[in-house]
Structures are given as structure tokens and as C-alpha cells.
Enzyme design. Structure first.
Site, PDB file in Angstrom:
ATOM      1  N   THR A   6      14.510 -52.227   2.360  1.00 33.16           N
ATOM      2  CA  THR A   6      13.861 -51.044   2.936  1.00 33.16           C
ATOM      3  C   THR A   6      14.106 -50.932   4.437  1.00 33.16           C
ATOM      4  OG1 THR A   6      11.800 -52.331   3.109  1.00 33.16           O
ATOM      5  CG2 THR A   6      12.084 -50.961   1.149  1.00 33.16           C
ATOM      6  N   ASP A  37      12.477 -54.931  -1.893  1.00 30.57           N
ATOM      7  CA  ASP A  37      12.119 -55.934  -0.889  1.00 30.57           C
ATOM      8  C   ASP A  37      11.683 -55.274   0.406  1.00 30.57           C
ATOM      9  OD1 ASP A  37      12.338 -58.853   0.214  1.00 30.57           O
ATOM     10  OD2 ASP A  37      13.462 -57.613   1.633  1.00 30.57           O
ATOM     11  N   TYR A  93       8.237 -55.191   9.156  1.00 32.13           N
ATOM     12  CA  TYR A  93       9.240 -54.112   9.241  1.00 32.13           C
ATOM     13  C   TYR A  93       8.556 -52.786   9.563  1.00 32.13           C
ATOM     14  CZ  TYR A  93      12.463 -57.135   6.493  1.00 32.13           C
ATOM     15  OH  TYR A  93      13.259 -58.140   6.027  1.00 32.13           O
TER      16      TYR A  93
END
Length: 319
Positions: free
Chosen positions: A21, A49, A54
Site C-alpha cells: 500500500t 500489506d 505508513y
């Protein structure tokens, strides 16, 4: 090339390519995210994942990529079709000068990250929960027991590690066998076609799946390698398009990798394949199972990557 991998002693069966991602919330969000995720599932994929960190280094939103994934789950109702992997315990990337050597993997950190991940993802459980880094100041016993507590609470089904050394994984395996725990079912480390010849990366907390680690995965198939940086940060794509001038500042720009890039061109011609397919095809020719993580920018890139598994690459191609 295999199209399904079952992780031994688990109920986890995955397509041997995970959807990363890296571009979620940046290149795609909302309806575009729906198209990306739906296309991946429609083409046979099921491993998605992400990580709680992130992409905190961009700001101002925290856990952006988990939020995008969770929004899709809420809209689509397809959570049950996904093997969901996320990670916690990464150093803080929102401070003015992030330091990946400054660990934040205490139990309180992990509880906070996991609970926040569950909320962002809109789910009651994570299929595979990873330590995003290691903290060698803590024993493997301490770290494993935190994961086991999460598992017993039903917040995670299984757990894995990312950027751990082979020695630390082996130590964790010994402890888990003594306690009767299933232990790590997956390991995320850097591995790609150009890793042998690359220069050191700026972040030295990233662990490469070197020959010792690859042998570990041959010996321990119950711990599946999920390589990241599988397309070498676009090095071979840029070289094919613009030659050495296009990759002058890349850590992969070495004599060995420039020679490898010429071989990539040959395989593109031999199989009428794209650079992405040749680079990803490398993983299917290893002598142990692995499921590389791939972060597409659009549905066309997903289709291109998934077609890799229809191309009859051989180990001799990559020797």
C-alpha cells in the site's frame, strides 16, 4: 510458477504476490482505491500489506495507508476475503528529525499501535501482525510473549517479524518450540534481483535477506519470506528507459547491476515480457517459497504484475 502458497501449520493460503500500500492515500484513495483493491482480489490476489507508520513522514495525516485500506473494507464488505498484514513498533517518523535507531517497541508502544491499527483498518483482528523493527535491548522471550498476549486476546491470528536478523529469528524459534507456540509465520526483509550488487541504503536498520537468511527460509518453510523493495526502487525500469544517466544516483547503480540490467532486457525480449514481470519473475525461481510485496500505482500495473505468473521463466534465466 506457483499460484498459491500455504504457510505450514496455519490456515493461511495466499497468492504469491502481496499488494503493498505504498501509494495508498497518495497516488490513490476513495474510488481509485476501490478499483485497486477490487482488481487485485478479482485477479486472484488476497494478501494486503500495510503498516501503522505508513506514511507518517509525509503528514499531516497519521496511519494514512491503514485508513485507506479500512475505508475500502467498510465500503466493500470484503474484509473476509483478505489476508491482512500490518506492522507496529516502528520508530516515530513525525518528529522533526526521525531516527530509525530510536526504538519504540515496548509493550505499551505495541498495544497502542495495534489498537490504533484495528481502529484505522475497521477490523476486529489482524491476520498477520509484524514487529516492524527489532529491539535487541529486549529479549526475544519478552517480545514473543507480547505477541502471544495479542493472539490470546483475539486481536491477531498470527505474527511475524520485519527487519530481524537471522540469529534473532532462530532464537525466537527456539523459545517458541520450548513454549509450544506456533511462532513467526512470516518475515519481511529486503530482497530483489539487484540486492547482491547494490550499495548500502541510507537506512541501515533495513535488513537484507542475504544468503544466511535465505538458507534459514529453506530450512524453516513455516516462516514465509515476504520480500519488500522487490522492484529495486525502479532501477531496472529507469535503466531500460534512459540508460546509466537515468540511474546515476541510485544505490543500485553498480557495475554488477548494470550488467544485470542488460540481462533483464534480454529476458524481456525472450518472453515478450515487461521489466516489471522480469524483475518479479525472479522470486518465482528461488528454491524456497516467498511472496514479494508490490505497490502498484494503478490497476494496469496490478494486471501487469499478476501476469508474471503466466510466464514460463526458468531458474536458468536468473542464474
Amino acid at each position: 510458477m506457483k499460484k498459491r502458497i500455504t504457510i505450514p501449520d496455519t490456515e493461511i493460503e495466499i497468492y504469491p504476490l502481496g499488494l503493498g500500500t505504498v501509494n495508498a492515500g497518495l497516488a490513490w484513495d476513495g474510488a481509485d482505491a476501490d478499483r485497486i483493491f477490487d482488481a487485485f482480489l478479482d485477479m486472484g490476489g488476497n494478501l494486503i500489506d500495510t503498516a501503522h507508520v505508513y506514511s507518517d513522514w509525509i503528514g499531516p495525516e497519521r496511519a494514512r495507508r491503514e485508513r485507506v485500506t479500512g475505508d475500502w473494507f467498510r465500503r466493500s464488505g470484503k474484509r473476509s476475503r483478505v489476508v491482512l498484514a500490518t506492522k507496529g513498533g516502528h520508530p516515530d517518523m513525525t518528529v522533526e528529525k526521525p531516527d530509525t535507531h530510536k526504538s519504540r517497541m515496548k509493550k505499551t508502544d505495541m498495544v497502542s499501535d495495534l489498537d490504533s491499527s484495528l481502529q484505522k483498518l475497521g477490523t476486529d483482528y489482524i491476520d498477520i501482525y509484524f514487529y516492524h523493527r527489532d529491539d535487541t535491548e529486549q529479549s526475544v522471550e519478552e517480545l514473543i510473549e507480547v505477541m502471544e498476549e495479542f493472539r490470546r486476546a483475539g486481536k491477531i491470528r498470527y505474527y511475524g517479524c520485519s527487519n530481524w536478523t537471522t540469529a534473532r529469528m532462530k532464537a525466537a524459534d527456539v523459545y517458541c518450540r520450548e513454549k509450544g507456540y506456533r511462532g513467526f509465520i512470516a518475515n519481511q526483509a529486503l530482497l530483489n534481483l539487484g540486492y547482491r550488487y547494490m550499495n548500502p541504503l541510507d537506512d541501515d536498520t533495513l535488513v537484507c535477506a542475504d544468503e544466511e537468511m535465505q538458507q534459514y527460509h529453506r530450512d524453516e518453510p513455516g516462516n514465509l519470506l515476504m520480500p519488500y523493495m522487490g522492484v529495486c526502487s525502479g532501477f531496472f525500469h529507469k535503466y531500460a528507459a534512459g540508460g546509466e544517466d537515468a540511474v546515476r544516483n541510485s544505490p543500485y547503480n553498480t557495475a554488477g547491476n548494470r550488467e544485470m540490467a542488460e540481462r533483464v532486457k534480454e529476458l524481456c525480449s525472450k518472453y515478450d515480457a515487461t521489466v516489471s514481470q522480469v524483475v518479479l519473475g525472479y522470486f518465482g525461481q528461488l528454491d524456497f517459497n516467498c511472496a514479494p510485496l508490490y505497490g502498484p500505482k494503478n490497476t494496469e500495473q496490478i494486471e501487469e504484475a499478476m501476469k508474471t505468473f503466466d510466464i514460463p521463466f526458468t531458474r536458468a534465466d536468473y542464474k
